[in-house]
Design a protein around this motif. Structure first.
Motif, PDB file in Angstrom:
ATOM      1  N   THR A 118     -49.151-104.448  40.105  1.00  0.00           N
ATOM      2  CA  THR A 118     -49.534-103.399  41.043  1.00  0.00           C
ATOM      3  C   THR A 118     -50.941-102.921  40.755  1.00  0.00           C
ATOM      4  O   THR A 118     -51.386-102.939  39.595  1.00  0.00           O
ATOM      5  CB  THR A 118     -48.557-102.205  40.971  1.00  0.00           C
ATOM      6  OG1 THR A 118     -49.073-101.110  41.726  1.00  0.00           O
ATOM      7  CG2 THR A 118     -48.364-101.745  39.537  1.00  0.00           C
ATOM      8  N   GLU A 150     -50.532-108.056  45.398  1.00  0.00           N
ATOM      9  CA  GLU A 150     -50.872-107.984  46.817  1.00  0.00           C
ATOM     10  C   GLU A 150     -52.303-108.405  47.115  1.00  0.00           C
ATOM     11  O   GLU A 150     -52.677-108.570  48.273  1.00  0.00           O
ATOM     12  CB  GLU A 150     -50.653-106.559  47.335  1.00  0.00           C
ATOM     13  CG  GLU A 150     -51.535-105.498  46.699  1.00  0.00           C
ATOM     14  CD  GLU A 150     -50.878-104.807  45.511  1.00  0.00           C
ATOM     15  OE1 GLU A 150     -51.298-103.679  45.193  1.00  0.00           O
ATOM     16  OE2 GLU A 150     -49.962-105.406  44.906  1.00  0.00           O
ATOM     17  N   SER A 154     -55.703-111.461  50.224  1.00  0.00           N
ATOM     18  CA  SER A 154     -56.270-110.319  50.934  1.00  0.00           C
ATOM     19  C   SER A 154     -57.734-110.557  51.241  1.00  0.00           C
ATOM     20  O   SER A 154     -58.497-110.992  50.383  1.00  0.00           O
ATOM     21  CB  SER A 154     -56.131-109.049  50.081  1.00  0.00           C
ATOM     22  OG  SER A 154     -56.845-107.988  50.652  1.00  0.00           O
TER      23      SER A 154
END
Length: 237
Positions: A118, A150, A154
């Protein structure tokens, strides 16, 4: 030139190793622009875990570990990447750099990076890795790279650069330092705001007119802010 990449990833495949490889590619591309070929050597700490423990106990490195320590010592630049464990670098990562000679990284350009599940762990770069390499007197590049789960894939947005953009910027900064060029950031607005820009012409461009204030201003234009002026802006009345 020689670039040594230290990866503390434990799994295979490893996102830590993937980030390390992409950073190495960015540095290689930056040096290629300057016509400076580079030899890249990757040190996988996963394969040296037992040797590191033996060295900590006995005081003598086994051959494979000795070669890895020499690779860091002899490099013109280093990329150091660790996964985040318990809000800091991994024990394996720290144990390896505990064995590096205290003077081996003095003045050597180093790019720091980390991976985690994270983005809440991203400050590990500033509260753990940067102080570690500052203690070792390394020349740590301004841009550190954190890759959360994540971040992979991206593209980023206006306020926040995506992972590929951060990799390119950090790799370019390390390449400039390895090639003997100062990393120059353009300042806009308040002191400390950086856009990561480089002088027109990229890594290979040399300032004309000398290295004094006049020569630097001639080379880089009005983006150069004198140090005294920066201090004045920081004064609190």
């Amino acid at each position: 030139m020689r670039l040594t990449v230290v990866s503390a990833g434990l799994s295979r495949p490893s996102s830590t190793r993937l980030l390390a490889d992409r950073l190495a590619d960015a540095v290689r591309a930056g040096l290629a622009e300057a016509g400076r070929p580079v030899e890249v050597e990757v040190v996988e700490l996963r394969d040296l875990a037992v040797d590191i423990a033996k060295n900590l106990v006995s005081g003598f490195p086994p051959p494979a570990l000795g070669a890895a320590l020499d690779a860091v010592t002899d490099a013109d630049g280093v990329i150091a990447v660790t996964p985040v464990f318990t809000a800091s670098y991994s024990g394996l990562f720290k144990s390896f750099f505990d064995l590096v000679d205290k003077d081996a990284l003095a003045g050597k350009p180093v790019l720091i990076a980390a991976t985690g599940g994270t983005s809440r762990h991203s400050l590990v770069l500033e509260h753990a890795l940067r102080p570690l390499f500052a203690y070792l007197r390394a020349l740590v590049v301004p841009t550190a790279v954190f890759a959360a789960s994540e971040d992979w894939g991206s593209a980023g947005d206006g306020p926040t650069d995506g992972l590929p953009s951060r990799i390119v910027r950090a790799g370019g900064e390390l390449a400039e330092l390895m090639a003997g060029r100062p990393v120059v950031h353009r300042t806009e607005g308040p002191v400390g705001v950086r856009d990561g820009g480089r002088p027109e012409g990229g890594i290979g461009r040399r300032p004309e007119g000398g290295t004094g204030a006049g020569g630097l201003r001639e080379a880089f234009g009005d983006d150069l802010v004198p140090f005294a002026q920066q201090l004045a802006r920081l004064r609190v009345d």
